[in-house]
Structure formats: C-alpha cells, structure tokens
Design a protein around this motif. Structure first.
Motif, PDB file in Angstrom:
ATOM      1  N   LEU A 203     124.124  35.695 -21.836  1.00 51.68           N
ATOM      2  CA  LEU A 203     123.763  35.564 -20.415  1.00 51.68           C
ATOM      3  C   LEU A 203     122.267  35.329 -20.288  1.00 51.68           C
ATOM      4  N   ASP A 204     121.892  34.277 -19.559  1.00 49.08           N
ATOM      5  CA  ASP A 204     120.469  34.001 -19.321  1.00 49.08           C
ATOM      6  C   ASP A 204     120.358  33.362 -17.949  1.00 49.08           C
ATOM      7  N   SER A 226     125.119  36.932 -12.842  1.00 48.55           N
ATOM      8  CA  SER A 226     125.017  38.371 -13.119  1.00 48.55           C
ATOM      9  C   SER A 226     126.010  38.771 -14.217  1.00 48.55           C
ATOM     10  N   VAL A 227     125.887  40.007 -14.679  1.00 54.34           N
ATOM     11  CA  VAL A 227     126.830  40.518 -15.682  1.00 54.34           C
ATOM     12  C   VAL A 227     128.240  40.495 -15.092  1.00 54.34           C
ATOM     13  N   ALA A 228     128.371  40.882 -13.798  1.00 50.36           N
ATOM     14  CA  ALA A 228     129.688  40.888 -13.148  1.00 50.36           C
ATOM     15  C   ALA A 228     130.293  39.490 -13.134  1.00 50.36           C
ATOM     16  N   ASP A 229     129.447  38.473 -12.917  1.00 47.88           N
ATOM     17  CA  ASP A 229     129.945  37.079 -12.874  1.00 47.88           C
ATOM     18  C   ASP A 229     130.623  36.652 -14.175  1.00 47.88           C
ATOM     19  N   THR A 230     130.263  37.265 -15.281  1.00 56.16           N
ATOM     20  CA  THR A 230     130.873  36.845 -16.554  1.00 56.16           C
ATOM     21  C   THR A 230     132.340  37.269 -16.617  1.00 56.16           C
ATOM     22  N   GLY A 231     132.713  38.268 -15.805  1.00 56.93           N
ATOM     23  CA  GLY A 231     134.096  38.767 -15.803  1.00 56.93           C
ATOM     24  C   GLY A 231     134.452  39.515 -17.080  1.00 56.93           C
TER      25      GLY A 231
END
Ligand code: BGC
Length: 348
Positions: A203-204, A226-231
C-alpha cells in the motif's frame, strides 16, 4: 582521503573533507569504499536533527549503508583481498548488557551501543575504512554494486525474523502480508515476503513512477487509498512508513492471530483520536501482536546477503533510482519525486 562529514545536530555543516587514513585501531581489514546508500536517517543527520560525533571530535563521517572491496586483510580474517563486503552498523555497548554480550547488539538494553555513521563512530562514506573482520559481511560477487542494498535488507531480515518468532507461538501458516509504504524498506519487506511464498500486498500513495512496477515485478499487488480499501485481513503487516495513523489503521484490520511489525520511525508531536478500548478488545480476542524492530545483528546481515543473492538482478537494479558521484553529494540528500534508493558512488 576524501570523506563526507557533518557536525551532528548542526544544520548546513555537511561537507567533503580531507581526513587522515583510517586508524589501525578500527580493525585489521582495510576496505576501499565503492558506494554508500542514503536513507531517511542520513537525511536527518545532514539536516541537523540526529547523530553524534565520536568522543572528543566535532565532526562525524556519515554513511552506514555501505559497499566496499577488501584491499588488505590478515589470513585469518575470513575475507580476503578483492572480496565485496558490507560493514555492520552497530557495535555492542561497553558494559556490555545481556544482549550485547552475546552479539545481539540490535537488542541493546542500555542505549550505550554505538553505530558507524550515526552514533559516536565514523561511518563508511570515506574513500577507505578499516574494520574488524566479524563486522565485515561478504556479498555475492555477482551482485556488484547492488550489494549496497544489504544493510537496508538486514533491517527487514530482522523484522521478518521477529514476525516469524511471534507467529510460531502457535501453529502458524501465514498466507497474506500487507506492506505499508513502497519506499526502499517497504519494497525490501515485500521482496522477503515474496521469497517466503506469501501473497504480498503493498500500500502506498503514489499511482505513477517506478513503485507500482516494482511491486508487480514481485508478483505482488499494489494498492492505493486506505488499509480498509484493500479489503484485506492480513496475517502479517510490515509497517514501513512510521505514519502514526497508518499504524492504528493496520492494527484495526489485521487478521486473527496477526502480527504487525513496526519498522518506520515517526517524527512525533502529533495527536490522533483512536478508539483505544476497541483496539485493545480486538487485539486480545484475536491474539494479535505488535512488535517494533530496529537495527540488525550478524545473523540478519547473513540472511540478507542470502536473500539478495537469490533476488532477480533486474528487479534490484530498479531499486537504485539515482547514482550521485561523491563530489555532488548535495544532490543525494535532496529528495526527487521518483526516488527509491539513492546511492553515492565513491569508486568503481
Ligand atoms: C539504521 C539502523 C539504526 C537506526 C537508528 C537506521 O537508519 O539502518 O541500523 O539502528 O537507523 O540509528
């Protein structure tokens, strides 16, 4: 000989100096320096916010990410003339504490350790340096200048070792790792994750430049947002930014029994609103662990040397985004948008 020196904690004092040949007391192995990598710590030192000069001296020779060629070594040294070597950064404290006493200086308990190029010991950014053989790590000759990536890789070799030791407190079979930050440390964390056969996600923030391609080159997935967006609910998170909010986001999204390893240094001074009770509850109920990891000992340097020897050369080559001759050292400390690892070239 030429050396890059600075008055620690004093802004604008970095200069190319003419200094004496390295003292015999630094060790019997004489090394010709080929290249020195630049990292966030060097930028902090040259901008006057970190670093300590050797006792009784005003200036510190900087440089802790090194690559050199042995010029002279005693027969018993384990390295010989012509070998490519990297110098270990930290030296045990003089007491020594229980960890330094057994060569685990990366776990020094009393803070009296020293570090070449950072804390009370001259570094490697000089034309030649001397070293005791136990602190000179051999590099696979086929790596050539890419061996300069060994010191940053040692930081991740230690980080991964911590994660695995913690993970193995129970039956453990991790599948996914999320790496936060695609700088040199993040990309090397991803490399070591891929070498372990894990599904790697990085993630960047940036969407262009070399980072997405480097991540794809490992067979890994690149994410922005965001971290949440990565699922994801990763088994391992390697945090390589030091951004406080990301650290807490990562804690919230770890999988059951997850291990979060912190390798980034934050500047501090910023407050954040977090639901500490909720984080505590999930960490307890899901057996999660957070571990900080700094520096590396000889075992980690050797693991890093093996990892680099196994890595694809073309991929490593792309990690070095700029090479700056020693005479133009100023350019090395000014970040360019596409920088990954910047290297100061001292000799060919
Ligand atoms: C170095 C470590 C060192 C740390 C703190 C990092 O940049 O890679 O070896 O322990 O700075 O000084």
């Amino acid at each position: 000989m030429k050396a890059l020196t600075v008055v620690p904690l004093s802004k604008g004092t970095t200069r190319l100096d003419d200094i004496d040949e390295p003292p015999e007391s630094d060790g019997p192995v004489l090394v010709e320096t080929l290249a020195v990598g630049v990292c966030g710590t060097d930028v902090e030192i040259t901008s006057g916010s970190y670093g300590w000069a050797p006792p009784g001296k005003e200036r510190l020779v900087i440089g802790h990410e090194s690559l050199g060629r042995v010029k002279d070594a005693p027969d018993s040294a384990g390295v010989s003339k012509g070998d490519l070597v990297v110098g270990i950064v930290r030296r045990p404290d003089p007491v020594p504490c229980i960890n330094c006493a057994v060569g685990e200086w990366d776990f020094c308990r009393n803070g009296e350790y020293t570090e070449r190029g950072i804390k009370q010991r001259d570094g490697y950014c000089s034309e030649r340096y001397r070293i005791h053989p136990e602190y000179a790590v051999k590099v696979d000759p086929s790596l050539g200048q890419l061996g300069v990536l060994l010191e940053p890789t040692s930081i991740l070799a230690k980080g991964w070792e911590q994660v695995e030791r913690i993970g193995n407190r129970a039956t453990w079979s991790p599948k996914t790792v999320l790496v936060t930050g695609a700088g040199p440390i993040g990309l090397l964390a991803a490399l070591l994750g891929a070498q372990r056969g894990l599904e790697v996600h990085v993630l960047d923030q940036v969407t262009s430049g070399a980072k997405p391609g480097l991540v794809a080159g490992l067979g890994a997935t690149y994410h922005t947002g965001s971290v949440a967006d990565t699922g994801l609910e990763p088994d391992v998170v390697m945090e390589c930014t030091g951004v406080g909010s990301l650290v807490f986001d990562a804690m919230e999204h770890m999988g059951e029994g997850g291990v979060l390893c912190l390798t980034g240094l934050s500047s501090g001074g910023r407050s954040l609103g977090v639901d500490a009770g909720m984080i505590n509850k999930t960490m307890v109920l899901e057996n999660e662990a957070v571990v900080g990891s700094v520096n590396a000992n000889q075992r980690h340097y050797k693991a890093a040397a093996d990892a680099l020897a196994r890595a694809e050369r073309q991929w490593l080559e792309k990690m070095i985004s700029r090479r700056v001759p020693l005479e133009h050292f100023e350019d090395a400390f000014v970040r360019q948008p596409d920088d990954i690892k910047v290297v100061i070239e001292i000799a060919k």
